[in-house]
Design a protein around this motif. Structure first.
Motif, PDB file in Angstrom:
ATOM      1  N   GLU A   1       0.835  -1.202   0.000  1.00 54.22           N
ATOM      2  CA  GLU A   1       0.000   0.000   0.000  1.00 54.22           C
ATOM      3  C   GLU A   1       0.877   1.262   0.000  1.00 54.22           C
ATOM      4  OE1 GLU A   1      -3.210   0.327  -0.360  1.00 54.22           O
ATOM      5  OE2 GLU A   1      -3.420   2.461   0.142  1.00 54.22           O
ATOM      6  N   LEU A   2       1.994   1.204   0.710  1.00 59.98           N
ATOM      7  CA  LEU A   2       2.927   2.339   0.732  1.00 59.98           C
ATOM      8  C   LEU A   2       3.456   2.606  -0.682  1.00 59.98           C
ATOM      9  CD1 LEU A   2       4.724   4.404   2.323  1.00 59.98           C
ATOM     10  CD2 LEU A   2       6.392   2.556   2.587  1.00 59.98           C
ATOM     11  N   ALA A   3       3.841   1.542  -1.373  1.00 64.18           N
ATOM     12  CA  ALA A   3       4.349   1.689  -2.743  1.00 64.18           C
ATOM     13  C   ALA A   3       3.278   2.290  -3.647  1.00 64.18           C
ATOM     14  CB  ALA A   3       4.809   0.333  -3.271  1.00 64.18           C
ATOM     15  N   LYS A   4       2.049   1.791  -3.466  1.00 63.72           N
ATOM     16  CA  LYS A   4       0.931   2.282  -4.278  1.00 63.72           C
ATOM     17  C   LYS A   4       0.711   3.777  -4.034  1.00 63.72           C
ATOM     18  CE  LYS A   4      -3.862   1.159  -4.598  1.00 63.72           C
ATOM     19  NZ  LYS A   4      -4.868   0.329  -3.953  1.00 63.72           N
TER      20      LYS A   4
ATOM     21  N   GLU B   1      10.811  -1.837  -5.215  1.00 73.86           N
ATOM     22  CA  GLU B   1      12.285  -1.804  -5.279  1.00 73.86           C
ATOM     23  C   GLU B   1      12.841  -0.391  -5.443  1.00 73.86           C
ATOM     24  OE1 GLU B   1      10.207  -3.575  -7.137  1.00 73.86           O
ATOM     25  OE2 GLU B   1      10.753  -3.584  -9.257  1.00 73.86           O
ATOM     26  N   GLU B   2      11.961   0.598  -5.661  1.00 76.99           N
ATOM     27  CA  GLU B   2      12.416   1.988  -5.755  1.00 76.99           C
ATOM     28  C   GLU B   2      12.326   2.698  -4.397  1.00 76.99           C
ATOM     29  OE1 GLU B   2      11.076   3.073 -10.314  1.00 76.99           O
ATOM     30  OE2 GLU B   2       9.555   3.183  -8.738  1.00 76.99           O
ATOM     31  N   ILE B   3      11.908   1.922  -3.370  1.00 75.99           N
ATOM     32  CA  ILE B   3      11.685   2.521  -2.042  1.00 75.99           C
ATOM     33  C   ILE B   3      12.689   1.979  -1.020  1.00 75.99           C
ATOM     34  CG2 ILE B   3      10.016   2.687  -0.124  1.00 75.99           C
ATOM     35  CD1 ILE B   3       7.811   2.436  -2.297  1.00 75.99           C
ATOM     36  N   LEU B   4      13.185   2.882  -0.181  1.00 73.80           N
ATOM     37  CA  LEU B   4      13.990   2.481   0.979  1.00 73.80           C
ATOM     38  C   LEU B   4      13.088   2.658   2.194  1.00 73.80           C
ATOM     39  CD1 LEU B   4      16.973   1.933   2.208  1.00 73.80           C
ATOM     40  CD2 LEU B   4      16.940   4.382   2.670  1.00 73.80           C
ATOM     41  N   TYR B   5      12.883   1.583   2.951  1.00 73.38           N
ATOM     42  CA  TYR B   5      12.038   1.676   4.148  1.00 73.38           C
ATOM     43  C   TYR B   5      12.928   1.721   5.389  1.00 73.38           C
ATOM     44  CZ  TYR B   5       8.172   1.189   7.334  1.00 73.38           C
ATOM     45  OH  TYR B   5       7.261   1.438   8.334  1.00 73.38           O
ATOM     46  N   VAL B   6      12.630   2.684   6.253  1.00 74.95           N
ATOM     47  CA  VAL B   6      13.455   2.939   7.441  1.00 74.95           C
ATOM     48  C   VAL B   6      12.657   2.590   8.693  1.00 74.95           C
ATOM     49  CG1 VAL B   6      14.795   4.697   8.669  1.00 74.95           C
ATOM     50  CG2 VAL B   6      14.459   4.904   6.180  1.00 74.95           C
TER      51      VAL B   6
ATOM     52  N   VAL C   1       8.854  -7.603   0.352  1.00 80.94           N
ATOM     53  CA  VAL C   1       8.157  -7.141  -0.867  1.00 80.94           C
ATOM     54  C   VAL C   1       9.142  -6.513  -1.853  1.00 80.94           C
ATOM     55  CG1 VAL C   1       5.954  -6.777   0.334  1.00 80.94           C
ATOM     56  CG2 VAL C   1       7.509  -4.826   0.014  1.00 80.94           C
ATOM     57  N   GLY C   2      10.434  -6.582  -1.548  1.00 82.55           N
ATOM     58  CA  GLY C   2      11.449  -6.105  -2.493  1.00 82.55           C
ATOM     59  C   GLY C   2      11.979  -4.711  -2.233  1.00 82.55           C
ATOM     60  N   MET C   3      11.584  -4.123  -1.090  1.00 83.82           N
ATOM     61  CA  MET C   3      12.106  -2.778  -0.785  1.00 83.82           C
ATOM     62  C   MET C   3      13.534  -2.871  -0.258  1.00 83.82           C
ATOM     63  SD  MET C   3       8.895  -0.905   1.087  1.00 83.82           S
ATOM     64  CE  MET C   3       7.353  -0.650   0.195  1.00 83.82           C
ATOM     65  N   LYS C   4      14.280  -1.779  -0.421  1.00 81.91           N
ATOM     66  CA  LYS C   4      15.566  -1.653   0.271  1.00 81.91           C
ATOM     67  C   LYS C   4      15.237  -1.284   1.710  1.00 81.91           C
ATOM     68  CE  LYS C   4      18.057  -1.436  -3.720  1.00 81.91           C
ATOM     69  NZ  LYS C   4      16.936  -1.590  -4.635  1.00 81.91           N
ATOM     70  N   THR C   5      16.161  -1.566   2.636  1.00 84.40           N
ATOM     71  CA  THR C   5      15.828  -1.296   4.034  1.00 84.40           C
ATOM     72  C   THR C   5      16.978  -0.633   4.776  1.00 84.40           C
ATOM     73  OG1 THR C   5      16.595  -3.501   4.658  1.00 84.40           O
ATOM     74  CG2 THR C   5      14.248  -3.262   4.207  1.00 84.40           C
ATOM     75  N   ALA C   6      16.620   0.252   5.702  1.00 84.03           N
ATOM     76  CA  ALA C   6      17.590   0.849   6.616  1.00 84.03           C
ATOM     77  C   ALA C   6      17.083   0.631   8.036  1.00 84.03           C
ATOM     78  CB  ALA C   6      17.753   2.333   6.323  1.00 84.03           C
ATOM     79  N   HIS C   7      17.975   0.110   8.882  1.00 81.02           N
ATOM     80  CA  HIS C   7      17.607  -0.247  10.258  1.00 81.02           C
ATOM     81  C   HIS C   7      18.214   0.768  11.210  1.00 81.02           C
ATOM     82  CE1 HIS C   7      17.841  -3.532  13.605  1.00 81.02           C
ATOM     83  NE2 HIS C   7      16.751  -2.787  13.726  1.00 81.02           N
ATOM     84  N   ILE C   8      17.371   1.490  11.957  1.00 81.46           N
ATOM     85  CA  ILE C   8      17.903   2.404  12.975  1.00 81.46           C
ATOM     86  C   ILE C   8      18.091   1.598  14.257  1.00 81.46           C
ATOM     87  CG2 ILE C   8      15.556   3.353  13.439  1.00 81.46           C
ATOM     88  CD1 ILE C   8      17.037   5.970  14.312  1.00 81.46           C
TER      89      ILE C   8
END
Ligand code: MG
Length: 221
Positions: free
Chosen positions: A153-156, A163-168, A182-189
């Motif tokens: 839903e976030l991508a939508k 794959e164009e989104i980085l989720y933090v 779902v194929g997102m890039k990820t950043a872990h705080i």
């Protein structure tokens, strides 16, 4: 492929988690049974498929374990817990450097979104962070993180491919693994890097994240 948008979790990601725990102590003291059964229901609801009306199903689960009617319990959750929590969140402040960093991401042409498992609008207002392309609670999709639905839903809503989104986010299981699935890039705080972490990036200060993102942008131009 380059990153075109950044998605953020809220609690423990945009502000220090300790505030959240401190803020929720009064409601634990005032409504211990309700908080206990609510927490149990939030775990159980992650296993239920499909959920057509999230708030109703959540209230049904709490009502069943408390032995009250669903209507009464739903009112208790919305009037006692959610309202109390929102009022207490008036004291929260975003992590240092976050506000100016988000402006830089905007200037770099990135889309920005917020996705949280809890209701979002007043929290973002109290944080003074209201400039988003989208901001919503996973409850509105019927599923909590790490279910794929909220991330899709976030991508939508950002009108981007996953794959164009980085989720933090600060939760390894819910944010990093959920978004990666779902194929997102990820950043872990996180204060320290988790051994064997699948996150593309781990950081403890926002400056590190913004340098990383803007560095990726520079590479792609
Ligand atoms: Mg969080």
């Amino acid at each position: 492929m380059g990153i075109k948008g950044i998605g953020f979790d809220i609690d423990g990601t945009l502000y220090n988690n300790m505030f959240m725990y401190i803020c929720t102590i009064p409601s634990f003291i005032k409504h211990p049974r309700l908080v206990y059964h609510y927490s149990r229901a939030r775990s159980r609801i992650r296993e239920i498929r499909p959920v057509n009306n999230f708030r109703r199903t959540q209230a049904e689960l709490v009502a069943e374990s408390m032995g009250h009617s669903e209507v009464v319990v739903r009112a208790m959750i919305e009037n006692k817990l959610y309202e109390d929590w929102e009022n207490l969140f008036r004291i929260i402040r975003p992590f240092p450097g976050l506000k100016t960093g988000l402006v830089k991401l905007r200037e770099a042409g990135l889309k920005l979104g917020v996705l949280s498992d809890f209701p979002v609008q007043n929290k973002l207002k109290f944080l003074g962070l209201e400039d988003w392309d989208c901001s919503f609670t996973s409850e509105s999709t019927g599923y909590l993180k790490p279910h794929p639905e909220p991330f899709l839903e976030l991508a939508k809503r950002l009108k981007l491919k996953p794959e164009e989104i980085l989720y933090v986010g600060n939760s390894y299981e819910k944010d990093v693994l959920g978004a990666a699935a779902v194929g997102m890039k990820t950043a872990h705080i996180s204060a320290r890097k988790k051994p064997g972490s699948r996150a593309d990036f781990t950081f403890s200060q926002y400056k590190e994240l913004f340098d990383y993102i803007l560095g990726l942008q520079a590479e792609n131009h």
